[in-house]
Scaffold this motif. Structure first.
Motif, PDB file in Angstrom:
ATOM      1  N   ILE A  79       0.658  -1.159   0.060  1.00  0.00           N
ATOM      2  CA  ILE A  79       0.117   0.111  -0.012  1.00  0.00           C
ATOM      3  C   ILE A  79       0.870   1.319  -0.092  1.00  0.00           C
ATOM      4  N   GLU A  80       1.895   1.366   0.753  1.00  0.00           N
ATOM      5  CA  GLU A  80       2.846   2.443   0.865  1.00  0.00           C
ATOM      6  C   GLU A  80       3.632   2.523  -0.449  1.00  0.00           C
ATOM      7  N   ARG A  81       3.933   1.429  -1.138  1.00  0.00           N
ATOM      8  CA  ARG A  81       4.710   1.421  -2.572  1.00  0.00           C
ATOM      9  C   ARG A  81       3.696   2.018  -3.610  1.00  0.00           C
ATOM     10  N   VAL A  82       2.330   1.728  -3.275  1.00  0.00           N
ATOM     11  CA  VAL A  82       1.431   2.157  -4.365  1.00  0.00           C
ATOM     12  C   VAL A  82       1.053   3.654  -4.342  1.00  0.00           C
ATOM     13  N   LYS A  83       1.065   4.136  -2.952  1.00  0.00           N
ATOM     14  CA  LYS A  83       0.904   5.560  -2.695  1.00  0.00           C
ATOM     15  C   LYS A  83       2.183   6.268  -3.395  1.00  0.00           C
ATOM     16  N   ASN A  84       3.476   5.757  -3.007  1.00  0.00           N
ATOM     17  CA  ASN A  84       4.691   6.433  -3.536  1.00  0.00           C
ATOM     18  C   ASN A  84       4.648   6.627  -5.104  1.00  0.00           C
ATOM     19  N   ALA A  85       4.160   5.535  -5.772  1.00  0.00           N
ATOM     20  CA  ALA A  85       4.166   5.368  -6.966  1.00  0.00           C
ATOM     21  C   ALA A  85       3.329   6.317  -7.759  1.00  0.00           C
ATOM     22  N   LEU A  86       2.124   6.346  -7.212  1.00  0.00           N
ATOM     23  CA  LEU A  86       0.942   7.364  -7.677  1.00  0.00           C
ATOM     24  C   LEU A  86       1.498   9.013  -7.206  1.00  0.00           C
ATOM     25  N   THR A  87       1.931   9.048  -6.255  1.00  0.00           N
ATOM     26  CA  THR A  87       2.593  10.469  -5.771  1.00  0.00           C
ATOM     27  C   THR A  87       3.542  10.683  -6.884  1.00  0.00           C
ATOM     28  N   PHE A  88       4.421   9.731  -7.473  1.00  0.00           N
ATOM     29  CA  PHE A  88       5.308  10.197  -8.468  1.00  0.00           C
ATOM     30  C   PHE A  88       4.864  10.117  -9.784  1.00  0.00           C
ATOM     31  N   MET A  89       3.980   9.151 -10.044  1.00  0.00           N
ATOM     32  CA  MET A  89       3.580   9.102 -11.477  1.00  0.00           C
ATOM     33  C   MET A  89       1.980   9.816 -11.669  1.00  0.00           C
ATOM     34  N   GLY A  90       1.103   9.919 -10.874  1.00  0.00           N
ATOM     35  CA  GLY A  90      -0.010  10.219 -10.740  1.00  0.00           C
ATOM     36  C   GLY A  90      -0.134  11.518 -11.438  1.00  0.00           C
ATOM     37  N   GLU A  91       0.375  12.652 -10.967  1.00  0.00           N
ATOM     38  CA  GLU A  91       0.355  13.850 -11.732  1.00  0.00           C
ATOM     39  C   GLU A  91       0.623  13.800 -13.322  1.00  0.00           C
ATOM     40  N   PRO A  92       1.811  13.317 -13.689  1.00  0.00           N
ATOM     41  CA  PRO A  92       2.226  13.421 -15.021  1.00  0.00           C
ATOM     42  C   PRO A  92       1.008  12.415 -15.494  1.00  0.00           C
ATOM     43  N   MET A  93       0.427  11.426 -15.370  1.00  0.00           N
ATOM     44  CA  MET A  93      -0.385  10.523 -15.934  1.00  0.00           C
ATOM     45  C   MET A  93      -1.935  11.539 -15.881  1.00  0.00           C
ATOM     46  N   ILE A  94      -1.944  12.216 -15.019  1.00  0.00           N
ATOM     47  CA  ILE A  94      -3.582  12.955 -15.302  1.00  0.00           C
ATOM     48  C   ILE A  94      -3.133  14.170 -16.032  1.00  0.00           C
TER      49      ILE A  94
END
Length: 154
Positions: A79-94
């Protein structure tokens, strides 16, 4: 889909993650295929099949980056790794989703109904479906059945 599985495996070195990407890609194509008759004016023909092939690439775009970042994140808590991955890649993907939606929005103003139906409607649906699956469903799946970090396996 075999090609998606093999190529993503060569880049990710994780069969489980590659399988997860392939499953999400299949889901996006099936959802878009289900959108065609629901739209009303769209038919399954050569143009919609080409758009379904484009959807494969779009789905990979919205999944592979997040999965790769998830695999690159150290630690044991998924869950922590998913949060970190989304923190890093979420904004560029959006931002990628928004810029794609803006670029295809101009097709809605076309005088040709064919362009509005087979390009605007399908591209818009393709972007929304692929991004929802990649940014919402995929992180949930990764938090349950995601693979261990690449660093831990080396």
């Amino acid at each position: 889909m075999l090609g998606v599985l093999v190529i993503t495996f060569l880049f990710q070195f994780s069969f489980r993650s590659s399988l997860m990407i392939a499953i999400i890609v299949i889901m996006v194509v099936i959802e878009l295929l289900g959108f065609i008759p629901e739209h009303g004016k769209l038919k399954l023909n050569a143009f919609s099949i080409v758009n379904l092939a484009i959807a494969v690439g779009m789905a990979i775009e919205f999944t592979a980056h997040i999965v790769h970042q998830f695999l690159a994140e150290p630690g044991t808590d998924k869950i922590e790794r998913v949060k970190n991955a989304l923190t890093f890649m979420g904004e560029p993907m959006i931002f990628g989703m928004i810029s794609s939606l803006i670029s295809c929005a101009f097709l809605a103003a076309s005088n040709t109904e064919f362009i509005r139906q087979y390009y605007f409607a399908m591209f818009f649906a393709m972007i929304v479906i692929a991004s929802v699956n990649g940014l919402i469903l995929l992180p949930v799946l990764l938090s349950f059945v995601g693979d261990s970090p690449l660093i831990a396996r080396c």
